[in-house]
Design an enzyme around this catalytic site. Structure first.
Site, short mmCIF file in Angstrom:
data_model
loop_
_atom_site.label_atom_id
_atom_site.label_comp_id
_atom_site.label_asym_id
_atom_site.label_seq_id
_atom_site.Cartn_x
_atom_site.Cartn_y
_atom_site.Cartn_z
N ARG A 37 0.82 -1.21 -0.04
CA ARG A 37 0.05 0.08 -0.01
C ARG A 37 0.88 1.30 -0.14
NH1 ARG A 37 -5.11 -1.88 3.99
NH2 ARG A 37 -6.44 -2.43 2.07
N LYS A 198 -15.61 -12.52 6.90
CA LYS A 198 -16.59 -11.35 7.30
C LYS A 198 -18.05 -11.46 6.89
CE LYS A 198 -13.13 -8.82 5.83
NZ LYS A 198 -12.54 -7.28 5.08
N GLY A 355 -8.28 -7.60 0.98
CA GLY A 355 -6.70 -7.82 1.39
C GLY A 355 -6.32 -9.22 1.38
N GLY A 378 -14.07 -4.12 0.61
CA GLY A 378 -15.39 -3.47 1.03
C GLY A 378 -15.80 -2.56 -0.07
#
Ligand code: ADP
Ligand code: MG
Length: 397
Positions: A37, A198, A355, A378
């Protein structure tokens, strides 16, 4: 899709540019263990400094919930950024106030600075106007390179963008252009793979996806939740039982929309979440009550591969199993390699985000052959759903 502004539209010379980046990197022993990143933000910073801007990096780390949490300081990230850029990066010990003012006030054209964790202030996640004004006072221009946080309306992604001339940085621009090119008008049939851990946060996405895609292939903890909803015993598997009603609704809505929900037919179970744990493959009707499903089984893998071969477009978020630990990486690796082969052969457009998903595809040796890999999870899913991302909408006016 959208006509967002880019840094081509702004004169940045001599200006203080507040650059919102996503530098929420994995940390080990006080140092970033993966600098992807950071590295991906370098081109925007270099271009801005070359054009004479003072670049002030604004970013978050972890979830300090509006409190100063010393372990969540960005200081090590600033150090890593300095080595990625090969130049000094000044660090302000607060995001706003005296320390930020002093650091920014001392900058010369072409300098780079980083402000402390923006989430140390409760106003950040509250998208608080006064906090955004304090941030805006530190800059003349706002540039957003954090596509992965663009689905959240926070002060540093939304309110701030409405207070200063605002544009997308090169990374944000690349993400939006690549997603638009690959998925703007996707060739049917379109498959979505949704897996991972998730479950509750991805449930809403599934409902919307079922209106957009022809097939949703479900894996990971998400699959366990659906199997449970269908009345299967899932033992001690990762499963969000209170999501069962939601899962049933999604199955119903998918049926109405002609979207097929694909669940595993067999799973690999073990007694514990551990590498090389003793394991066996069982039918989904025969999960022992003291075991957990950690991967999809061989019959499910064959089914997934066959279905991918029948599709023209694939969007993927979430692994099929506990891919970090052998041998529970087999389902994810096999499906990833199948998608990569089909993409290379020209029969599939494949786009993945998230990720852990990206880490899994890299581990499978499949990432390079995918059509596009997004840094976002997301935000990637919400973009695919067709939702307006507040952080992007703020760059469009
Ligand atoms: P992403 O980061 O790509 O959005 P998630 O964070 O939702 O994906 O999910 C990744 C995690 O899901 C991994 O840590 C993986 O071990 C876990 N996982 C996947 N399948 C299972 C399973 N059956 N049981 C337990 N954990 C699982
Ligand atoms: Mg994850």
């Amino acid at each position: 899709m959208s006509k967002f502004k880019t840094i081509d539209d702004l004169d940045v010379s001599g200006k203080r540019v507040l650059l919102r980046a996503d530098l929420n990197v994995p940390m080990q022993d006080g140092k970033p263990s993966d600098t992807t990143r950071i590295d991906r933000t370098v081109p925007t910073i270099n271009e801005l400094t070359k054009r004479g801007a003072k670049v002030i990096i604004l970013t978050h780390f972890g979830r300090p919930n509006g409190q100063v949490v010393p372990d969540l300081t960005l200081k090590p990230v600033a150090v890593a950024m300095a080595s990625a850029l090969g130049r000094d990066v000044a660090f302000a010990t607060d995001t706003i106030g005296d320390s930020a003012n002093a650091v920014v006030g001392a900058m010369k054209d072409g300098d780079v600075a980083m402000l402390e964790n923006v989430r140390f202030h409760a106003g950040e996640t509250a998208n608080d106007d006064a906090f955004a004004s304090s941030l805006a006072a530190l800059g003349d221009i706002f540039v957003n390179d954090a596509f992965s946080t663009a689905h959240r309306a926070h002060a540093s992604t939304e309110a701030l963008a409405r207070k200063l001339p605002a544009a997308a940085g090169r990374l944000m621009q690349a993400e939006l252009e690549a997603l638009g090119a690959a998925l703007g008008t996707p060739v049917k049939p379109v498959a979505a793979v949704v897996g991972g851990a998730k479950v509750s946060t991805k449930m809403e996405v599934l409902g919307n996806l079922s209106k957009k895609v022809d097939m949703i292939i479900i894996g990971g903890g998400m699959a366990n939740t659906f199997l449970y909803a269908q009345g299967h015993d899932v033992g001690i598997s990762l499963c969000e039982k209170d999501m069962a009603e939601e899962a049933k609704k999604i199955i119903a809505s998918a049926a109405e929309n002609g979207c097929e929900i694909v669940l595993p037919v067999d799973v690999v179970v073990a007694s514990e979440f551990a590498a090389n744990a003793e394991n066996e493959t069982v039918s989904i009707d025969a999960i022992p009550s003291d075991k957990m499903a950690l991967d999809i089984g061989p019959a499910s893998i064959a089914d997934v591969e066959k279905r991918l071969a029948s599709c023209k477009t694939l969007v993927w978020n979430g692994p099929f199993g506990a891919f970090e630990i052998e041998p529970f990486d087999v389902g994810t690796n096999s499906a990833a390699q199948a998608a990569a082969r089909l993409t290379k052969a020209g029969s599939l457009t494949s786009v993945a985000g998230g990720g852990d998903t990206v880490a899994a595809l890299i581990q499978a040796g499949a990432a390079d052959d995918f059509s596009y890999i997004s840094t976002a999870g997301g935000a990637f899913l919400e973009w695919i759903e067709g939702k307006t991302l507040p952080g992007v909408a703020a760059l469009e006016d």
